[in-house]
Design a protein around this motif. Structure first.
Motif, PDB file in Angstrom:
ATOM      1  N   GLN A 208       0.843  -1.190   0.000  1.00  0.00           N
ATOM      2  CA  GLN A 208       0.000   0.000   0.000  1.00  0.00           C
ATOM      3  C   GLN A 208       0.884   1.247   0.000  1.00  0.00           C
ATOM      4  OE1 GLN A 208      -2.200   1.440   3.597  1.00  0.00           O
ATOM      5  NE2 GLN A 208      -3.985   0.733   2.410  1.00  0.00           N
ATOM      6  N   ILE A 209       0.578   2.177  -0.916  1.00  0.00           N
ATOM      7  CA  ILE A 209       1.307   3.437  -1.021  1.00  0.00           C
ATOM      8  C   ILE A 209       0.317   4.568  -0.775  1.00  0.00           C
ATOM      9  CG2 ILE A 209       2.747   4.888  -2.510  1.00  0.00           C
ATOM     10  CD1 ILE A 209       3.977   2.117  -2.080  1.00  0.00           C
ATOM     11  N   ARG A 210       0.574   5.387   0.233  1.00  0.00           N
ATOM     12  CA  ARG A 210      -0.280   6.547   0.535  1.00  0.00           C
ATOM     13  C   ARG A 210       0.168   7.729  -0.311  1.00  0.00           C
ATOM     14  NH1 ARG A 210      -4.328   5.881   3.599  1.00  0.00           N
ATOM     15  NH2 ARG A 210      -4.263   4.296   5.189  1.00  0.00           N
ATOM     16  N   SER A 211      -0.787   8.487  -0.779  1.00  0.00           N
ATOM     17  CA  SER A 211      -0.506   9.679  -1.564  1.00  0.00           C
ATOM     18  C   SER A 211       0.171  10.735  -0.687  1.00  0.00           C
ATOM     19  CB  SER A 211      -1.807  10.247  -2.139  1.00  0.00           C
ATOM     20  OG  SER A 211      -1.600  11.522  -2.677  1.00  0.00           O
ATOM     21  N   ALA A 212       1.184  11.386  -1.215  1.00  0.00           N
ATOM     22  CA  ALA A 212       1.864  12.460  -0.480  1.00  0.00           C
ATOM     23  C   ALA A 212       0.952  13.684  -0.364  1.00  0.00           C
ATOM     24  CB  ALA A 212       3.159  12.843  -1.190  1.00  0.00           C
ATOM     25  N   GLU A 213       0.081  13.878  -1.366  1.00  0.00           N
ATOM     26  CA  GLU A 213      -0.817  15.042  -1.375  1.00  0.00           C
ATOM     27  C   GLU A 213      -2.053  14.828  -0.506  1.00  0.00           C
ATOM     28  OE1 GLU A 213      -0.034  13.588  -4.602  1.00  0.00           O
ATOM     29  OE2 GLU A 213       1.803  14.759  -4.536  1.00  0.00           O
TER      30      GLU A 213
END
Length: 182
Positions: free
Chosen positions: A78-83
């Motif tokens: 899982q990769i969370r958005s930086a924005e």
């Protein structure tokens, strides 16, 4: 329904069932394998849980459980958005790639077709799929480079909708924003 339509529908259904029965592999069920295959074929903008659910025609709850299982098994991350920290996407790990590389008997049978037969079947089934999706109000999820928003007028591929440069390899992947309208 004409006899030939019924026969085609039955053949497609049986092929799908036979193929799915082979996808119970590596302690995964067919829904998890389908989610994993989709994530491998999708571009970075099309790997949110809602995109997986829309593509597979599954409920968000079912897909959420499949994604959690795949993540626990180390097949996706899982990769969370930086924005926007609420926004996530899933990337397939090396282990996940190796699991999907398994070929079924259907894959082997399709490999026996000559190039023209294969292209004709793909075109016909694609037309049936698009008609079915249109009747359900679903998205087409096409390949990036066939989208009206795809621009290669500069030296690098570019998405005019998302206003972002693309890597060349991304142009051959599935995009949830795909629009084939002229």
């Amino acid at each position: 329904m004409r006899k030939s339509e019924y026969r085609i529908s039955e053949l497609l259904d049986r092929l799908a069932r036979l193929n799915q029965s082979e996808l119970w592999t590596n302690d995964l069920n067919p829904a998890q394998v389908a989610a994993l295959k989709y994530l491998m074929a999708a571009n970075r903008f099309s790997r949110a849980p809602s995109h997986v659910a829309d593509y597979l025609g599954a409920t968000r709850g079912t897909v959420s459980q499949s994604l959690k299982t795949l993540a626990k098994k180390g097949l996706i991350e899982q990769i969370r958005s930086a924005e926007d920290k609420r926004s996530v996407r899933y990337d397939v790990t090396k282990t996940g790639h190796s699991v999907v590389a398994i070929r079924t008997n259907l894959d082997e049978a399709l490999a026996q077709l000559d190039q023209n037969e294969s292209a004709n079947i793909a075109l016909l089934l694609s037309n049936v799929l698009h008609s079915t999706l249109a009747a359900r109000g679903g998205r087409s999820f096409g390949i990036c480079k066939s989208c009206k928003h795809h621009d290669k007028s500069a030296n690098r591929p570019y998405c005019r909708l998302l206003i972002v440069e693309l890597a060349e390899e991304e142009t051959s992947l599935i995009c949830h924003e795909h629009d084939s309208a002229a």
